[in-house]
Design an enzyme around this catalytic site. Structure first.
Site, PDB file in Angstrom:
ATOM      1  N   SER A 163       1.000  -0.932  -0.426  1.00 39.19           N
ATOM      2  CA  SER A 163       0.421   0.216   0.328  1.00 39.19           C
ATOM      3  C   SER A 163       1.295   1.290   0.295  1.00 39.19           C
ATOM      4  O   SER A 163       1.490   1.707  -1.169  1.00 39.19           O
ATOM      5  CB  SER A 163      -1.059   0.418   1.339  1.00 39.19           C
ATOM      6  OG  SER A 163      -2.052   0.710   1.388  1.00 39.19           O
ATOM      7  N   ASP A 258     -10.080  -5.659  -4.403  1.00 37.05           N
ATOM      8  CA  ASP A 258      -9.271  -4.124  -4.069  1.00 37.05           C
ATOM      9  C   ASP A 258      -9.171  -3.195  -5.175  1.00 37.05           C
ATOM     10  O   ASP A 258      -9.418  -2.926  -6.558  1.00 37.05           O
ATOM     11  CB  ASP A 258      -7.823  -4.202  -3.569  1.00 37.05           C
ATOM     12  CG  ASP A 258      -6.670  -3.017  -3.444  1.00 37.05           C
ATOM     13  OD1 ASP A 258      -7.245  -2.397  -2.914  1.00 37.05           O
ATOM     14  OD2 ASP A 258      -5.746  -3.564  -3.213  1.00 37.05           O
ATOM     15  N   HIS A 290      -8.127  -5.846  -0.481  1.00 40.17           N
ATOM     16  CA  HIS A 290      -6.881  -4.600  -0.086  1.00 40.17           C
ATOM     17  C   HIS A 290      -5.385  -5.707   1.050  1.00 40.17           C
ATOM     18  O   HIS A 290      -6.489  -5.779   2.420  1.00 40.17           O
ATOM     19  CB  HIS A 290      -7.316  -3.590   0.434  1.00 40.17           C
ATOM     20  CG  HIS A 290      -5.949  -2.524   0.130  1.00 40.17           C
ATOM     21  ND1 HIS A 290      -5.209  -2.256  -0.661  1.00 40.17           N
ATOM     22  CD2 HIS A 290      -5.127  -1.821   1.269  1.00 40.17           C
ATOM     23  CE1 HIS A 290      -4.197  -0.976  -0.538  1.00 40.17           C
ATOM     24  NE2 HIS A 290      -4.126  -1.375   0.847  1.00 40.17           N
TER      25      HIS A 290
END
Length: 318
Positions: A163, A258, A290
């Site tokens: 991320s 995601d 995610h």
């Protein structure tokens, strides 16, 4: 009358809340676990300060059977959390990296960096670069940390992150491509569910203006002086020469459910078109969301992803 100290300016639950007085209440990622020998993986860890100026630390990991007669590849890891939550010392990252170091048989440096909104960007990028310079100071075996002096093969260095951490990985690799880092040969990078965005949707990315505005708002919280969603920090794909990445191999990992999936694919496709002379690989986890591998690290998809990244680092890419 309600005090301004309790008035919410941004509610990003279940992750955090920001109040009008500037205070942030982090709802996840606040737990810290101590380093040491993990009996499940036989991996040992310890914390070391890399910047006296900011007081920031890294957590180091080594396999218990490590020997100075056989140097190991080095993984530098950058944690995620939207630049606002989580640390290198949370059980989420500590457990994941114990497992990864055992699987891949590498040395790992997990970087902690200052978080927004108390320390807005580019603080996280600056800290990450300082950590890399500290790592590089061990080339030749004369650095301040014995583990790095004794056990690391600086010809085989890799960066990874998830991320926001994957965002950092990209920018550190670009910086190394442009400025170099003496003693460090960056072989490959792994971008896991990278936190990139942009003003205009790509592929089948969500088009709802309210959702896109919320995502931009979270970015503006981390970077108050930003020009918006097309800022090169958050949308490097259209604003930088991807061909200048300072490595020879890239692995992009995305998850089918995601919201950021399409940005990962877009990065992958643009990198292949950019003139980047190295290898580019993609791994997509079907039916997953995610950072699923951190939330459910023992699921089949998470185990497959861990093994894929470990294999990526074990290949002879010199």
């Amino acid at each position: 009358m309600e005090s301004t100290t309790s008035e919410i300016a941004m509610d990003a639950a279940p992750f955090f809340r920001v109040y009008k007085d500037g205070r942030i209440e982090r709802l996840v990622g606040t737990e810290i676990v101590s380093p040491g020998l993990d009996p499940k993986t036989n991996v040992e860890s310890k914390d070391v300060v890399y910047s006296q100026e900011t007081g920031q630390s890294v957590r180091l990991y080594i396999p218990k059977n490590v020997s100075s007669t056989q140097k190991l590849p080095l993984l530098v890891y950058f944690h995620g959390g939207g630049f606002c939550i989580e640390t290198a010392f949370s059980p989420t990252y500590h457990n994941y990296l114990n497992s990864f170091v055992a699987e891949a048989n590498v040395v790992c440096v997990s970087v902690d960096y200052r978080r927004a909104p108390e320390h807005p960007l580019p603080a996280a990028y600056d800290d990450s670069w300082d950590a890399l310079k500290w790592v590089a100071s061990h080339f030749g075996g004369n650095g301040p940390e014995e583990w790095l002096n004794c056990y690391v093969d600086f010809d085989k260095v890799y960066f990874s992150g998830d991320s926001a951490g994957a965002n950092i990985v990209h920018h550190m690799a670009i910086k190394i491509g442009k400025e170099k880092l003496a003693g460090v040969n960056l072989v490959g990078i792994v971008l896991v569910h990278p936190y990139f965005w942009g003003k205009e949707p790509v592929g089948d990315e969500i088009k709802d203006p309210d959702v896109r505005a919320k995502i931009e708002g979270l970015w503006r919280l981390a970077s108050p002086t930003t020009i918006g969603s097309d800022d090169p920090w958050i949308n490097p794909i259209d604003n930088q020469s991807l061909a200048s990445l300072g490595c020879t191999s890239v692995l992009v990992c995305v998850a089918a459910k995601d919201m950021l999936r399409y940005r990962g694919w877009y990065y992958f496709e643009k990198l292949k078109e950019s003139g980047f002379g190295g290898e580019v690989e993609m791994m997509e986890a079907q039916g997953e969301d995610h950072v699923f591998h951190l939330i459910n690290p023992t699921c089949e998809s998470a185990v497959a992803k861990l093994k894929k990244v470990a294999a990526f680092m074990s290949q002879d890419k010199a």
